[in-house]
Design a protein around this motif. Sequence first.
Motif, PDB file in Angstrom:
ATOM      1  N   LEU A  59      10.347  -7.694 -11.752  1.00 39.09           N
ATOM      2  CA  LEU A  59       9.589  -7.451 -10.525  1.00 39.09           C
ATOM      3  C   LEU A  59       9.188  -5.984 -10.476  1.00 39.09           C
ATOM      4  N   ASP A  60       7.903  -5.736 -10.330  1.00 36.48           N
ATOM      5  CA  ASP A  60       7.440  -4.356 -10.279  1.00 36.48           C
ATOM      6  C   ASP A  60       7.637  -3.784  -8.874  1.00 36.48           C
ATOM      7  N   ARG A  61       7.335  -2.507  -8.711  1.00 40.47           N
ATOM      8  CA  ARG A  61       7.564  -1.838  -7.419  1.00 40.47           C
ATOM      9  C   ARG A  61       6.762  -2.475  -6.288  1.00 40.47           C
ATOM     10  N   TYR A  88      10.236   3.451 -13.208  1.00 38.43           N
ATOM     11  CA  TYR A  88      10.613   2.042 -13.282  1.00 38.43           C
ATOM     12  C   TYR A  88      11.084   1.560 -11.910  1.00 38.43           C
ATOM     13  N   PRO A  89      10.922   0.283 -11.643  1.00 38.76           N
ATOM     14  CA  PRO A  89      11.470  -0.254 -10.387  1.00 38.76           C
ATOM     15  C   PRO A  89      12.990  -0.424 -10.501  1.00 38.76           C
ATOM     16  N   ASP A  90      13.630  -0.735  -9.379  1.00 44.19           N
ATOM     17  CA  ASP A  90      15.069  -1.009  -9.371  1.00 44.19           C
ATOM     18  C   ASP A  90      15.340  -2.267 -10.200  1.00 44.19           C
ATOM     19  N   PRO A  91      16.053  -2.151 -11.313  1.00 41.01           N
ATOM     20  CA  PRO A  91      16.278  -3.346 -12.143  1.00 41.01           C
ATOM     21  C   PRO A  91      17.138  -4.389 -11.442  1.00 41.01           C
ATOM     22  N   THR A  92      17.884  -3.984 -10.423  1.00 43.28           N
ATOM     23  CA  THR A  92      18.737  -4.954  -9.728  1.00 43.28           C
ATOM     24  C   THR A  92      18.062  -5.532  -8.485  1.00 43.28           C
ATOM     25  N   ALA A  93      16.889  -5.018  -8.134  1.00 49.37           N
ATOM     26  CA  ALA A  93      16.141  -5.511  -6.968  1.00 49.37           C
ATOM     27  C   ALA A  93      17.035  -5.618  -5.736  1.00 49.37           C
ATOM     28  N   LEU A  94      17.903  -4.629  -5.559  1.00 52.93           N
ATOM     29  CA  LEU A  94      18.950  -4.750  -4.539  1.00 52.93           C
ATOM     30  C   LEU A  94      18.406  -4.945  -3.129  1.00 52.93           C
ATOM     31  N   GLU A  95      17.393  -4.147  -2.745  1.00 53.97           N
ATOM     32  CA  GLU A  95      16.888  -4.272  -1.363  1.00 53.97           C
ATOM     33  C   GLU A  95      16.351  -5.668  -1.081  1.00 53.97           C
ATOM     34  N   LEU A  96      15.622  -6.207  -2.044  1.00 49.86           N
ATOM     35  CA  LEU A  96      15.072  -7.552  -1.861  1.00 49.86           C
ATOM     36  C   LEU A  96      16.203  -8.579  -1.785  1.00 49.86           C
ATOM     37  N   ARG A  97      17.197  -8.423  -2.648  1.00 50.84           N
ATOM     38  CA  ARG A  97      18.314  -9.384  -2.631  1.00 50.84           C
ATOM     39  C   ARG A  97      19.105  -9.267  -1.336  1.00 50.84           C
ATOM     40  N   LYS A 133       0.840  -1.216   0.000  1.00 54.75           N
ATOM     41  CA  LYS A 133       0.000   0.000   0.000  1.00 54.75           C
ATOM     42  C   LYS A 133       0.863   1.250   0.000  1.00 54.75           C
ATOM     43  N   ALA A 134       1.964   1.191   0.743  1.00 50.00           N
ATOM     44  CA  ALA A 134       2.840   2.365   0.825  1.00 50.00           C
ATOM     45  C   ALA A 134       3.483   2.694  -0.522  1.00 50.00           C
ATOM     46  N   GLN A 135       3.465   1.740  -1.430  1.00 54.72           N
ATOM     47  CA  GLN A 135       4.061   1.970  -2.758  1.00 54.72           C
ATOM     48  C   GLN A 135       3.022   2.333  -3.816  1.00 54.72           C
ATOM     49  N   THR A 136       1.740   2.295  -3.439  1.00 51.31           N
ATOM     50  CA  THR A 136       0.707   2.619  -4.442  1.00 51.31           C
ATOM     51  C   THR A 136       0.523   4.134  -4.466  1.00 51.31           C
ATOM     52  N   ASN A 137       1.434   4.795  -5.145  1.00 47.89           N
ATOM     53  CA  ASN A 137       1.409   6.252  -5.228  1.00 47.89           C
ATOM     54  C   ASN A 137       2.080   6.676  -6.534  1.00 47.89           C
ATOM     55  N   ASP A 138       2.389   7.963  -6.619  1.00 48.67           N
ATOM     56  CA  ASP A 138       2.951   8.503  -7.867  1.00 48.67           C
ATOM     57  C   ASP A 138       4.253   7.843  -8.295  1.00 48.67           C
ATOM     58  N   SER A 139       4.922   7.185  -7.340  1.00 47.75           N
ATOM     59  CA  SER A 139       6.198   6.579  -7.719  1.00 47.75           C
ATOM     60  C   SER A 139       6.005   5.478  -8.761  1.00 47.75           C
ATOM     61  N   LEU A 140       4.760   5.041  -8.946  1.00 46.42           N
ATOM     62  CA  LEU A 140       4.522   3.994  -9.967  1.00 46.42           C
ATOM     63  C   LEU A 140       4.836   4.496 -11.384  1.00 46.42           C
ATOM     64  N   ARG A 141       4.996   5.796 -11.554  1.00 41.91           N
ATOM     65  CA  ARG A 141       5.384   6.282 -12.884  1.00 41.91           C
ATOM     66  C   ARG A 141       6.855   5.948 -13.181  1.00 41.91           C
TER      67      ARG A 141
END
Length: 366
Positions: free
Chosen positions: A249-251, A57-66, A47-55
């Motif tokens: 992986l999207d935002r 691209y996500p991090d292509p390296t998915a660093l935080e998740l990794r 929910k915290a990510q459902t905002n204007d930041s969706l315009r």
Amino acid sequence: MSRYWNSLVAKLDPYVPGEQPRIQNLIKLNTNEHPYGPSPKVLEAIKAQTNDSLRLYPDPTALELRQAIGRRFNLVPEQVFVGNGSDEVLAHVFHALLKHDQPVLFPDITYSFYPVYCGLYEIQYKTLPLDAHLKIRVEDYLPSPGDRNVGGIIFPNPNAPTGSAHALGDVERIVAANPDVVVVVDEAYVDFGAQSAVSLIDQYPNLLVVHTLSKSRSLAGLRVGYAMGHPDLIQGLDRVKNSFNSYPLDRLALAGATAAIEDQAHFEATRDAVVRTRGMLTQGLEQLGFEVLPSTANFVFARHPARDGALLASALREKNIIVRHFKKPRIDQYLRITIGTDEQCAKLLEACQSILNGSAVRSFGN
Ligand SMILES: *Cc1c(COP(=O)(O)O)cnc(C)c1O
């Protein structure tokens, strides 16, 4: 068939996923989803990510998740690859890391996506039969000296759809005996009671362990999976991923998956509940005369000696309960039943009892 298809598409034999029917009050025990929802922290993070930041691209390296996965398993992010469901991760593994011109080995009864990827990427493969107890024969995966005719090895542990697992020592024997090829251990169900091979990663550069958030983390709908192994293997996967889709992986998926990996308490509590229910369901089925393979997964694989598997599955369906039945040699008498809530499993047992008592299903004479 269309004249516009190229020759590869014309000969594909695609995977058929378990159905997702939109029927009210259905007891859905056919695709190994978790009966309990994901951590509330996952929903907050999304929910915290459902905002204007969706315009953006996500991090292509998915660093935080990794990084979160790395912290969880004592690895550095360079040892972690993430993808859009472990199915996508596995597709890249077949594409990038398994040899294409020497046969890749996997069991005859296993996750049925493996031969599909071989078809898609035109990879040779050889299936090795499970033993009479539907267990993998470890010796079959230990090449004789001088045998160079193996392009890689992949098997799930616990295996699907049997639910039976091998101890870490067996997995290590296979990995150690095949240093020249990649050995992939698909641990989609490992959290429900098997031993993970992750602890071997620092020792064996040819080992790749694949996990999913779809089963034990209650996130089949988010589509997140990951692979862990030597940085060289991860770089190979990255090369294919970045030649295919830089942003798998999207935002929302990145945020939700990171929160899921970090909420160990919710994960353990819901996982333990499934394991308890599995014991109850196994016992109940055995009391009804079913033979239930010992399971370390979130499903059981069971057959009734006097009742045909396909007929049982369709009789259950008439009672609004769906389980998975595979029309395949050796396993066509079995039902694969996902562990649901206690209430769902009690209803399944009740339905089985009424089917077995009644004339809804007659046993096959042949
Ligand atoms: C469910 C499953 C997968 C795929 O999981 P996703 O992450 O949902 O794509 C992979 N391997 C096995 C053995 C599975 O059962």
